[in-house]
Design an enzyme around this catalytic site. Structure first.
Site, PDB file in Angstrom:
ATOM      1  N   ASN A  82       0.836  -1.209   0.000  1.00 12.41           N
ATOM      2  CA  ASN A  82       0.000   0.000   0.000  1.00 12.41           C
ATOM      3  C   ASN A  82       0.866   1.252   0.000  1.00 12.41           C
ATOM      4  O   ASN A  82       1.920   1.297   0.636  1.00 12.41           O
ATOM      5  CB  ASN A  82      -1.023   0.005   1.142  1.00 12.41           C
TER       6      ASN A  82
ATOM      7  N   GLU B 107       0.425   5.242   0.575  1.00 16.29           N
ATOM      8  CA  GLU B 107      -0.493   6.290   1.040  1.00 16.29           C
ATOM      9  C   GLU B 107      -0.055   7.669   0.553  1.00 16.29           C
ATOM     10  O   GLU B 107       0.996   7.824  -0.081  1.00 16.29           O
ATOM     11  CB  GLU B 107      -0.587   6.225   2.569  1.00 16.29           C
TER      12      GLU B 107
ATOM     13  N   CYS C 250      -4.225   0.652  -2.308  1.00 15.59           N
ATOM     14  CA  CYS C 250      -4.013  -0.596  -1.570  1.00 15.59           C
ATOM     15  C   CYS C 250      -2.955  -1.471  -2.249  1.00 15.59           C
ATOM     16  O   CYS C 250      -2.753  -1.400  -3.471  1.00 15.59           O
ATOM     17  CB  CYS C 250      -5.309  -1.403  -1.514  1.00 15.59           C
TER      18      CYS C 250
ATOM     19  N   GLU D 149      -3.063  -4.596  -2.971  1.00 14.09           N
ATOM     20  CA  GLU D 149      -3.590  -5.523  -3.984  1.00 14.09           C
ATOM     21  C   GLU D 149      -3.703  -4.846  -5.344  1.00 14.09           C
ATOM     22  O   GLU D 149      -3.406  -5.435  -6.384  1.00 14.09           O
ATOM     23  CB  GLU D 149      -4.981  -6.037  -3.579  1.00 14.09           C
TER      24      GLU D 149
ATOM     25  N   CYS E 261     -10.170  -5.150   0.786  1.00 14.44           N
ATOM     26  CA  CYS E 261     -11.270  -4.183   0.916  1.00 14.44           C
ATOM     27  C   CYS E 261     -12.217  -4.307  -0.288  1.00 14.44           C
ATOM     28  O   CYS E 261     -11.902  -4.978  -1.276  1.00 14.44           O
ATOM     29  CB  CYS E 261     -10.715  -2.761   1.017  1.00 14.44           C
TER      30      CYS E 261
ATOM     31  N   CYS F 284     -10.780  -3.373  -3.721  1.00 18.96           N
ATOM     32  CA  CYS F 284      -9.829  -4.384  -4.208  1.00 18.96           C
ATOM     33  C   CYS F 284     -10.551  -5.654  -4.670  1.00 18.96           C
ATOM     34  O   CYS F 284     -10.137  -6.299  -5.631  1.00 18.96           O
ATOM     35  CB  CYS F 284      -8.795  -4.710  -3.142  1.00 18.96           C
TER      36      CYS F 284
HETATM   37  N1  THU Z   1      -5.168  -1.512   2.668  1.00 20.53           N
HETATM   38  C1  THU Z   1      -4.631  -2.327   1.724  1.00 20.53           C
HETATM   39  O1  THU Z   1      -3.530  -2.085   1.211  1.00 20.53           O
HETATM   40  N2  THU Z   1      -5.351  -3.430   1.351  1.00 20.53           N
HETATM   41  C2  THU Z   1      -6.564  -3.762   1.867  1.00 20.53           C
HETATM   42  O2  THU Z   1      -7.166  -4.718   1.405  1.00 20.53           O
HETATM   43  C3  THU Z   1      -7.111  -3.020   2.993  1.00 20.53           C
HETATM   44  C4  THU Z   1      -6.460  -1.720   3.291  1.00 20.53           C
HETATM   45  C5  THU Z   1      -4.418  -0.318   3.058  1.00 20.53           C
HETATM   46  C6  THU Z   1      -5.041   0.984   2.642  1.00 20.53           C
HETATM   47  C7  THU Z   1      -4.454   1.932   3.660  1.00 20.53           C
HETATM   48  O3  THU Z   1      -3.189   2.382   3.199  1.00 20.53           O
HETATM   49  C8  THU Z   1      -4.260   1.082   4.891  1.00 20.53           C
HETATM   50  O4  THU Z   1      -4.297  -0.262   4.457  1.00 20.53           O
HETATM   51  C9  THU Z   1      -5.296   1.301   5.973  1.00 20.53           C
HETATM   52  O5  THU Z   1      -6.575   1.202   5.470  1.00 20.53           O
END
Ligand code: THU
Length: 161
Positions: free
Chosen positions: A62, A64, A73, A75, A112, A115
């Protein structure tokens, strides 16, 4: 009126030692690659590793952003990389793990909603299921046969005519 029923089942392992060598190797990589996440805002680092049908391995983490919705994310970082470096190559299995600044990473996390939609699109694009291995740094491991099982009654390209 009739009621439609949708069933969902997945495998649950007590820990990584119950997996076969190939799956265990993939999960270990996902656990390690969490280090490459850029997550200064959530402190929630997600690592994804995929083994493709051509034997290549691709990772995603991920990423940000100070403008929060810009973040992406692990994925979907991975899916974009696969589609660019290995166009049309099916993903055999994707392992996903995480670390967190505020809780133990001793349980699996699941992709999520956004994704799930992206995973399903990739499956339909290459006409092959993506098998998922979900686990924290320790503890139980979930194995899901195909990512689209996570999105019943999904919106798909069929709806677009
Ligand atoms: N996140 C992911 O990378 N994958 C997921 O399936 C759930 C959430 C990340 C997004 C964000 O940077 C952090 O986790 C918190 O939500």
């Amino acid at each position: 009126m009739k009621e439609n029923k949708s069933e969902f089942s997945y495998e649950v392992y007590d820990d990584i030692s119950e997996l076969n060598d190939k799956d265990a190797r993939l999960l270990k990589k996902a656990r390690v690659v969490t280090k490459e996440a850029y997550a200064p805002y959530s402190n929630f680092r997600v690592g994804a590793v995929a083994i493709l049908e051509n034997g290549e391995t691709v990772t995603g983490t991920n990423q940000e952003n100070a403008s929060f919705p810009v973040g992406i994310c692990a994925e979907r970082v991975l899916l974009g990389t696969v589609a660019t470096l290995h166009p049309q190559v099916p993903i055999d299995t994707m392992a996903i793990s995480f670390t967190s600044g505020s809780q133990e990473s001793d349980h699996p996390i699941s992709p999520c909603g956004m994704c799930r939609q992206a995973l399903m699109e990739y499956e339909s694009r290459v006409q092959k299921p993506i098998r998922l291995i979900l686990s924290g740094q320790t503890g139980k491991v979930f194995v899901i046969k195909t990512a689209s099982m996570l999105l019943p009654l999904a919106f798909t390209n069929k709806e677009l005519g």
